[in-house]
Write a protein that holds these residues in place. Structure first.
Motif, PDB file in Angstrom:
ATOM      1  N   PRO A 161      69.455  64.643  32.628  1.00 15.97           N
ATOM      2  CA  PRO A 161      68.286  65.399  33.123  1.00 15.97           C
ATOM      3  C   PRO A 161      67.290  64.514  33.868  1.00 15.97           C
ATOM      4  CG  PRO A 161      68.348  65.331  30.704  1.00 15.97           C
ATOM      5  CD  PRO A 161      69.640  64.768  31.178  1.00 15.97           C
ATOM      6  N   ARG A 164      68.537  64.108  37.216  1.00 18.18           N
ATOM      7  CA  ARG A 164      68.385  65.295  38.075  1.00 18.18           C
ATOM      8  C   ARG A 164      66.983  65.349  38.683  1.00 18.18           C
ATOM      9  NH1 ARG A 164      71.943  67.684  34.464  1.00 18.18           N
ATOM     10  NH2 ARG A 164      70.337  68.472  33.048  1.00 18.18           N
ATOM     11  N   VAL A 165      65.977  65.110  37.836  1.00 15.92           N
ATOM     12  CA  VAL A 165      64.599  65.139  38.346  1.00 15.92           C
ATOM     13  C   VAL A 165      64.404  64.021  39.373  1.00 15.92           C
ATOM     14  CG1 VAL A 165      62.176  64.865  37.733  1.00 15.92           C
ATOM     15  CG2 VAL A 165      63.706  66.171  36.236  1.00 15.92           C
TER      16      VAL A 165
END
Ligand code: SF4
Ligand code: SF4
Lengths: 339, 352
Positions: A161, A164-165
């Motif tokens: 995650p 992804r950011v």
């Protein structure tokens, strides 16, 4: 004024009279006065590092866009290749930029101020935002290599995650990174850079996209490389149209882009771009042809960046490019009513 | 402190707002803008200014090579030469027509070959780009060059043969301390700053030698030292004028070719001088850099010239590059949008 006396600066008057007589030339005859033929401007002290940075910065930007596209459309291999290439390119960029300073150990003085009038200051802050994001996104790619258990297991679960950011953050800043370098060159007194300010950003944007696409074509099996092929095609289009305008719409100041070493580099860049795009489209079923096409696009971007760089240096070194356009400008102003 | 000029903590950095550059840069209670008026019509080319500048500012040597450009062996303004005296040789009479020379034979004294050769000379100045070789063709085309001067004055050949009308133009060049200074605008570290006197100075403890200012100066003034990696140029003797003294070059000039003072006064004096010269039959006399409406908002150091600026190695119509910066950012913004659009389209535009 005494008519018998040879008028001072008469070469100019003749040159101007010639133009007034009706021959409105796109490239005025380069007859001008100078101080012993010496340059008026100081040509850039920047060396090959800055030309190379134009390439690596663009490559990083193009790769991050590719990676984000891969991330959002579930193409894992595209994402991975883009992220890794972006980190490598931005690391090289930072090294090149620091190395080119007269005082490398003072590189952090760039962070004292934020000055919108200085594209180098703006670029510093773009890189400061982009670099860590691109780095994190690439680091996240090691997650599958970590053990599933223990503290590293936690990291393994946290990384994707975060990646992804970070990947999206890098992609958001990438277009700025890919285009500000055009302003960096144009915001100088270097005649052929400054006058090309309207088109250089498109050349650089296209070149950045094509090089990012090159990474995709090199690293990804043809079945996943559809987006890279389309990116290569559109990027090459932007770059070629932009370069054509730079070479042909600037009158005398387009000359450095067409002649000598910069001319050869830009022609090589164009040939490689066309070959790379053709290979990518026609050889879309062959892994090898795709990879070779990707390499050609990367080489094209290098050649284009060095060509643009050296064209500017050449224009600053020859007083012709300083004096003749400025004279023409003065003449135009004098001819204006009320001017 | 209230009676001394001072700057609030974060003054605006752009030099694009013209009128009073010190106030525009955030100075409160700034003294009048100070500058140089260099009247080249009285310059005798003694180079006292070059020497005085080096002495006072501790500027390193700038090489000893002969450049073959008349008596100019300095070549250009560099990080190690903050004043540069140009010597121009012209096979033409000064001022009053040719009356006193009328009837004298005029030989073909200009030597294109020696001009081309002199353009090819360069020298190590300890700076970069320093003094670079020029374009031989451009020099040769400018046939207003007599080659290296002989020991005696021109024409003293014992006979009328080979005599020519001739004039020397001499000009002591210097940083222009532009109202809109490209160097200052682009400096990414804030090393270049606007002083309370409206001049432009490099802070040597800040400059990291990025070299951006070198490419941004429309006059080719600022230059980098190779050994220390930083850029250097005229400070208009910031230390001296702060103490109420005259800059070293102006102090040393024996003919008052270099005049120092409040810019307003200098501009008035210059306008009078140019009118006088024209009246006396020097129609080519003109001011350069005096006009606040020119492309750099006027120079803090301006000149009276006797020929076109480019004859002295000055740009005829300099413009501050940052004038077009808003347009440049707009184009870059458009290109960035195009980049985003291409990337989005590439992923949405097909199935594979
Ligand atoms: S002449 Fe060049 S170095 Fe001097 S203030 Fe103007 S831009 Fe800066
Ligand atoms: S070389 Fe020094 S003074 Fe010039 S722009 Fe860079 S940091 Fe500023």
């Amino acid at each position: 004024m005494n008519a018998d006396r040879p008028a001072v600066g008469d070469r100019f008057r003749r040159f101007r009279a010639g133009r007034r007589a009706g021959e409105e030339l796109a490239v005025p005859p380069a007859e001008f006065t100078s101080y012993y033929g010496r340059p008026i401007l100081k040509p850039p002290v920047w060396t090959w590092e800055i030309a190379a940075y134009l390439f690596t910065g663009g490559l990083a930007a193009g790769s991050s866009l590719l990676a984000a596209g891969g991330q959002l459309t579930g193409r894992a291999e595209v994402r991975r290749a883009g992220r890794v290439a972006a980190l490598a390119a931005v690391t090289a960029s930072a090294g090149l930029l620091v190395k080119d300073l007269g005082r490398p150990e003072r590189f952090h003085h760039m962070l004292r101020v934020a000055k919108p009038t200085s594209p180098m200051s703006v670029g510093t802050w773009i890189l400061t935002a982009y670099g860590p994001a691109a780095g994190l996104a690439a680091i996240a790619e090691v997650a599958p290599l970590l053990p599933t258990r223990g503290p590293l297991g936690l990291v393994r679960r946290a990384l994707p995650p975060v990646g992804r950011v970070a990947g999206l953050a890098a992609a958001l800043t990438a277009p700025a990174l890919g285009t500000y370098t055009a302003v960096l060159l144009a915001d100088t007194a270097v005649p052929s850079w400054h006058e090309a300010y309207a088109d250089l950003p498109f050349v650089f944007a296209g070149s950045a996209l094509a090089s990012g696409a090159g990474v995709g074509l090199l690293a990804v099996p043809p079945a996943q490389a559809g987006p890279a092929r389309r990116m290569a095609l559109a990027g090459a289009g932007l770059e070629l149209v932009g370069a054509h305008r730079v070479e042909n719409r600037l009158g005398l100041l387009g000359e450095p882009y067409r002649t000598g070493r910069p001319g050869r580099l830009l022609r090589a860049g164009r040939t490689l771009t066309v070959a790379g795009v053709a290979g990518a489209v026609l050889g879309r079923r062959s892994r090898l042809v795709s990879a070779v096409s990707g390499a050609a696009l990367l080489a094209a971007s290098v050649a284009t960046r060095f060509g643009v760089f050296h064209a500017g240096v050449a224009s600053a070194r020859d007083p012709k490019y300083t004096v003749v356009p400025q004279r023409a400008r003065l003449d135009r102003r004098a001819a204006e009513p009320g001017g | 402190m209230a009676d001394r000029p001072h700057r609030p903590a974060a003054p605006p950095q752009s030099s694009l707002s013209a009128a009073d550059p010190a106030t525009a840069a955030g100075w409160v209670d700034a003294p009048p803008r100070m500058g140089f008026f260099t009247d080249t019509s009285v310059c005798i080319g003694c180079k006292a200014c070059e020497v005085a500048c080096k002495e006072w500012n501790g500027v390193p040597t700038s090489g000893l090579d002969l450049l073959g450009m008349s008596y100019d062996n300095t070549g250009a303004l560099t990080a190690n030469s903050w004043r540069h005296v140009a010597f121009v040789e012209q096979p033409r009479p000064a001022g009053h027509g040719t009356a006193s020379f009328a009837g004298n034979p005029t030989g073909d004294s200009a030597s294109a070959a020696s001009a081309a050769r002199s353009a090819g000379t360069a020298k190590p100045t300890g700076t970069e780009p320093g003094v670079l070789a020029g374009e031989p063709q451009a020099a040769a085309r400018t046939t207003e060059f007599l080659g290296m001067p002989a020991a005696g004055p021109p024409g003293r050949t014992g006979s009328a043969e080979g005599r020519s009308d001739f004039r020397w133009l001499m000009m002591s060049d210097v940083c222009k301390h532009c109202t809109r200074a490209g160097c200052l605008d682009v400096c990414p570290t804030g090393a270049l700053f606007r002083t309370e006197f409206g001049t432009v100075v490099v802070q040597e403890d800040i400059c990291n030698g990025c070299g951006y200012c070198v490419s941004a100066c429309p006059y080719g003034v600022i230059d980098r030292r190779v050994d220390d990696g930083r850029v250097w140029k005229c400070t208009l003797c910031y230390d001296r004028i702060g103490a109420g003294l005259t800059p070293a070059c102006a102090q040393a000039c024996p003919t008052e070719s270099i005049q120092y003072g409040p810019l307003d006064e200098l501009r008035e004096r210059a306008a009078e001088r140019v009118a006088t010269l024209r009246e006396r039959g020097e129609p080519q006399a003109r001011l350069y850099g005096h006009d606040p409406h020119d492309g750099v908002g006027g120079d803090g150091a301006f000149f009276l010239l006797l020929d076109e600026p480019e004859v002295y190695g000055l740009p005829p119509d300099p413009q501050v590059t940052t004038r077009d910066l808003p347009a440049m950012w707009r184009r870059a913004g458009l290109a960035a949008l195009a980049m985003t659009a291409v990337a989005v389209g590439a992923f949405l535009g097909g199935r594979r």
